[in-house]
Each structure stands twice: as C-alpha cells, then as structure tokens.
Design a protein around this motif. Structure first.
Motif, PDB file in Angstrom:
ATOM      1  N   UNK A 230       0.837  -1.205   0.000  1.00  0.00           N
ATOM      2  CA  UNK A 230       0.000   0.000   0.000  1.00  0.00           C
ATOM      3  C   UNK A 230       0.873   1.256   0.000  1.00  0.00           C
ATOM      4  N   UNK A 231       1.948   1.235   0.799  1.00  0.00           N
ATOM      5  CA  UNK A 231       2.830   2.395   0.854  1.00  0.00           C
ATOM      6  C   UNK A 231       3.563   2.575  -0.475  1.00  0.00           C
TER       7      UNK A 231
ATOM      8  N   UNK B  75       0.038   4.083  -3.063  1.00  0.00           N
ATOM      9  CA  UNK B  75      -1.042   4.590  -2.208  1.00  0.00           C
ATOM     10  C   UNK B  75      -2.372   4.822  -2.926  1.00  0.00           C
ATOM     11  N   UNK B  76      -2.336   4.833  -4.279  1.00  0.00           N
ATOM     12  CA  UNK B  76      -3.590   4.982  -5.035  1.00  0.00           C
ATOM     13  C   UNK B  76      -4.607   3.908  -4.636  1.00  0.00           C
TER      14      UNK B  76
ATOM     15  N   UNK C 227      -5.502   2.958  -1.937  1.00  0.00           N
ATOM     16  CA  UNK C 227      -6.346   3.367  -0.803  1.00  0.00           C
ATOM     17  C   UNK C 227      -7.774   3.672  -1.250  1.00  0.00           C
ATOM     18  N   UNK C 228      -7.877   4.241  -2.451  1.00  0.00           N
ATOM     19  CA  UNK C 228      -9.199   4.636  -2.943  1.00  0.00           C
ATOM     20  C   UNK C 228     -10.116   3.431  -3.094  1.00  0.00           C
TER      21      UNK C 228
ATOM     22  N   UNK D 239      -9.864   0.757  -1.278  1.00  0.00           N
ATOM     23  CA  UNK D 239     -10.211   0.365   0.094  1.00  0.00           C
ATOM     24  C   UNK D 239     -11.392   1.174   0.614  1.00  0.00           C
ATOM     25  N   UNK D 240     -11.627   2.345   0.012  1.00  0.00           N
ATOM     26  CA  UNK D 240     -12.786   3.163   0.381  1.00  0.00           C
ATOM     27  C   UNK D 240     -14.017   2.744  -0.418  1.00  0.00           C
TER      28      UNK D 240
ATOM     29  N   UNK E 250      -5.520  -1.895   1.941  1.00  0.00           N
ATOM     30  CA  UNK E 250      -6.281  -0.643   2.059  1.00  0.00           C
ATOM     31  C   UNK E 250      -7.690  -0.946   2.563  1.00  0.00           C
TER      32      UNK E 250
END
Lengths: 47, 381
Positions: free
Chosen positions: B103-104, B107-108, B110-111, B113-114, B359
């Motif tokens: 993820x690090x 980081x894209x 993360x979206x 994961x939302x 994420x």
C-alpha cells in the motif's frame, strides 16, 4: 417486521455521508503517504 | 430399588427438557464444525463457535448463566465481548500481521479500500427498508466490512439483538469470498478489462515511513471518527510493534499466541448469543441474505470505481483490483490474481491486489468508526 420506506430514505443520507467520509479520510491518508515518502526519500538522497 | 429408580429418573430428567429448537441448534453447531474441519472455512473461529452452540443449547446448560448460577461462558462474554475487549485485543494481533508495504508503494490503492465499503451502506439501507431498527441495520451493514472483529465490535457497540447471527454471517462470507466474488466480477467486467496488465514498480519504503504511518493514521482516523479510535488504534498499535524493529518477540507473540488465544475465546464465547431462543428467528435468515448483499455490493462498488477512474486516466487499472478493496485478506487479492491469470497466464496482479486488500483493512475499520459516529449522532446516543 414491515417495509419502512421512511427509514430507508433516512438511511440514504447516511450512505452519502458515510461514503464521502471514507473517501475524505482515504484522501488524507493518501496525501500523508505521499508526503512521508517525499520527506524521507529526500533525506535519503541528501545523505 | 425404588430409590435407585428415583435417582436414575433425576439423572435423566433433563432429557425430557430437550426441545426441537435445541436439536436444530445442535445441527447448526455440527454444520459449523463440519465446515471448519472438512471445508476449512475460517476453522479457527467456526469450530469453537460450533462447539459453543452445542454447549449452550443443552437443557439448563451450566455453561451459561441460569438464574442466580453464573455460567463460565456468560462470565467470559461479559468480560470480553459485552465490553468489546476481545475483538480489540485481536486487532493487535491482526495489526502485527499486516504488511502495509504494497500500500505504501502504491497509495492509489487506498481509494479502492474506500470504494469497496459501499456494500456496508447499501446493506444498511436495505436493512432499514426491511424494517430493522437503525442500530440493528447499522450492525447488519457492517457485515460488508468483511472483517469479523469489526462486525462484533460494532454490533456490540449498538447492543444489537442479532450479534450472533451477524458474527456467523461475517465470518462465513469472509470464507466464501472465493465463491461470492468471481461471478459478480465477471458479470460487471468485460474479458478485455480483465486482461488489462498493470506495471508494478516496488518502492523502497523507509523504516521511518513504516513507523510513522500507523501513528499518523490513528491520529487522522481518531480526529474524524473518534468512536473508531480504539478500533483503528489497536490495529495500528499492533502494526507499530511489528514495524518498530525493536520488539520482534512481542510482534511474534501478538501475531501468534495472542491472536490464537483470543480467537479461541472469541469463537466459543460468541456462541453465548446462539441459544435457540435468540437465533432461530426469521430475522437470522434475513441477516444472512443482507450479508450476502453487502459483499456483492462491496465488490460492485470497488469494480465500478476502478472503471470510473479508467475514464480519466491514461494508465488503465484492471477493474478487478477494485474488488480486492474489501478487508478479507488475503482471499480477495488471491481471487483477483487468479482471475487475472485465468484470462492471461502472464498477467500478475497480486501485488496491486494486495495493496488494495490492505487498504480494505484500513477502510473497513474507518467505515466501522464512521457508522458508529454517524448512527450514534442520528440516534442521539
């Protein structure tokens, strides 16, 4: 247990606020990772 | 002789107290044990839970409180589940198991994961429509977090009447991700989309970033959704133990001994709520259906969001990656990787999917916190 349209309509605002809330938090964390990455990769390059 | 017969009668008088509902619960307990052993479906939880179901559904079972006589499982329930302690402690172990590296690096993800938490809110709305009280609807929606401890935590927070059914549904569907997700993904993507290749460029993540990440995420999530601070805090505390580099033995203990110990207690103790009187209701079936709906709409949310991003970007994302944005780790990322290779044997999506999946673990906890905050505000709690 009966169909409750009013409760359903109320819950839609919860859906919108919840999804917006998640995306806002995720965007902040996204920014944080980018920021941390930039800060610490610069230090690495300098050293 | 008369005394002997009286004593014998007293010994077996309990047999006459057996009801058909209890027998149904024994069968349910047996099915859970079967699924755990034969199908290896979340065995660490379903097996203790299945045994616990049998234990609490014996007439006048001493395992649960009967009148003034306290039962061991009820005591454990009050000590660890009613106050949300067991799921939180389990989160330390889970946090210690998570590697946020993919993820690090990207980081894209993360979206996704939302986006893949959409099922939570969709199921919540459906549960409200079907007449569940808002606190129960919120607890049912959280099945879509695809995260057992979060489901238990939120359901207990709202004092839901259906905690047991929600827990069983959450863990069952997590185990069923390889069966639930593929047909949905295939239904909403084209072969061409499933064949999209994505370049993976692993980045060297500095130890400082790995250490600061869990601390800062806790602060951010805590500020936005203060009710989630214990949930996300314990998860990130576990991760900090892992990443700090000086607590290797604590990290190993958290990942193995602590997580295993709590899982044993959690499984068997959740069964306290699975007595025939509380579990054998039409609502239980509805909760299982709504749980499935939550997982389906999580998948749809993630995939459709990836398609939306593809409308605006040059480097296309394989939309299946969106489906990996749920918390069920590593099942969801494995499903996506496998489906990618079925379409194109040289397509390796695993690391991207793992990033989205991790994420999803963060996203599900944040979603849980947001649901608690928003619903509490609506209910004036």
């Amino acid at each position: 247990m009966a169909i409750n349209v009013a409760a359903f309509l109320d819950s839609l605002s919860l859906m919108v606020s919840g999804m917006v809330g998640i995306f806002v938090v995720m965007m902040i964390i996204y920014g944080l990772i980018i920021g941390l990455g930039a800060a610490f990769s610069k230090k690495k390059k300098k050293s | 002789m008369e005394n002997f017969l009286t004593n014998l009668g007293t010994l077996f008088s309990n047999v006459t107290e057996i009801t058909w509902q209890m027998v149904v619960m024994w069968i349910i307990g047996g099915v859970l044990i079967y699924l755990a052993i034969k199908k290896e479906m979340e065995p660490s939880l379903l097996l203790p839970m299945g045994f616990g179901v049998i234990l609490v559904n014996l007439p006048f079972s001493g395992a649960i409180t009967q009148g003034a006589e306290e039962g061991a499982l009820s005591v454990l329930f009050d000590a660890g589940i009613a106050n949300e302690l067991f799921p939180l402690i389990l989160f330390i172990g889970i946090g210690a198991m998570i590697d946020f590296g993919p993820l690090l690096s990207n980081p894209k993800m993360l979206l996704f994961g939302g986006a893949a938490q959409f099922g939570i809110f969709f199921a919540l709305s459906m549960a409200s429509l079907l007449g569940f009280e808002l606190k129960d609807a919120a607890s049912i929606g959280i099945i879509g977090a695809a995260d057992g401890p979060t489901s238990i935590f939120v359901a207990n927070f709202f004092h839901s009447n259906y905690t047991a059914a929600i827990t069983v549904a959450a863990y069952s569907y997590m185990a069923l991700v390889p069966m639930v997700q593929p047909p949905i993904i295939k239904m909403i993507t084209t072969k061409k989309e499933r064949m999209i290749r994505m370049k993976y460029e692993p980045k060297d993540i500095s130890p400082a970033v790995r250490i600061l990440f869990p601390i800062l995420v806790t602060v951010i999530a805590g500020l936005v959704a203060p009710k989630s601070v214990s949930l996300i805090g314990f998860l990130m505390f576990g991760n900090l133990i892992r990443e700090c580099g000086v607590l290797r033995s604590l990290s190993e203990t958290a990942q193995n001994v602590l997580a295993n110990l709590i899982t044993i207690f959690l499984g068997i103790t959740v069964a306290v709520n699975m007595t025939a009187a509380t579990f054998l209701k039409w609502e239980t079936i509805l909760i299982f259906v709504l749980g499935l709906v939550a997982f389906i709409f999580d998948t749809i949310g993630g995939v459709m969001f990836a398609k939306l991003i593809n409308l605006f970007t040059k480097n296309k994302i394989n939309p299946m990656i969106g489906a990996a944005g749920i918390s069920a780790f590593p099942m969801a990322s494995r499903v996506v990787h496998k489906m990618g290779r079925e379409e194109d044997p040289n397509n390796f999506l695993l690391m991207h999917a793992a990033g989205a999946n991790v994420a999803g673990q963060v996203g599900s906890v944040i979603a849980g916190g947001l649901v608690m905050t928003l619903v509490s505000a609506m209910l004036g709690m």
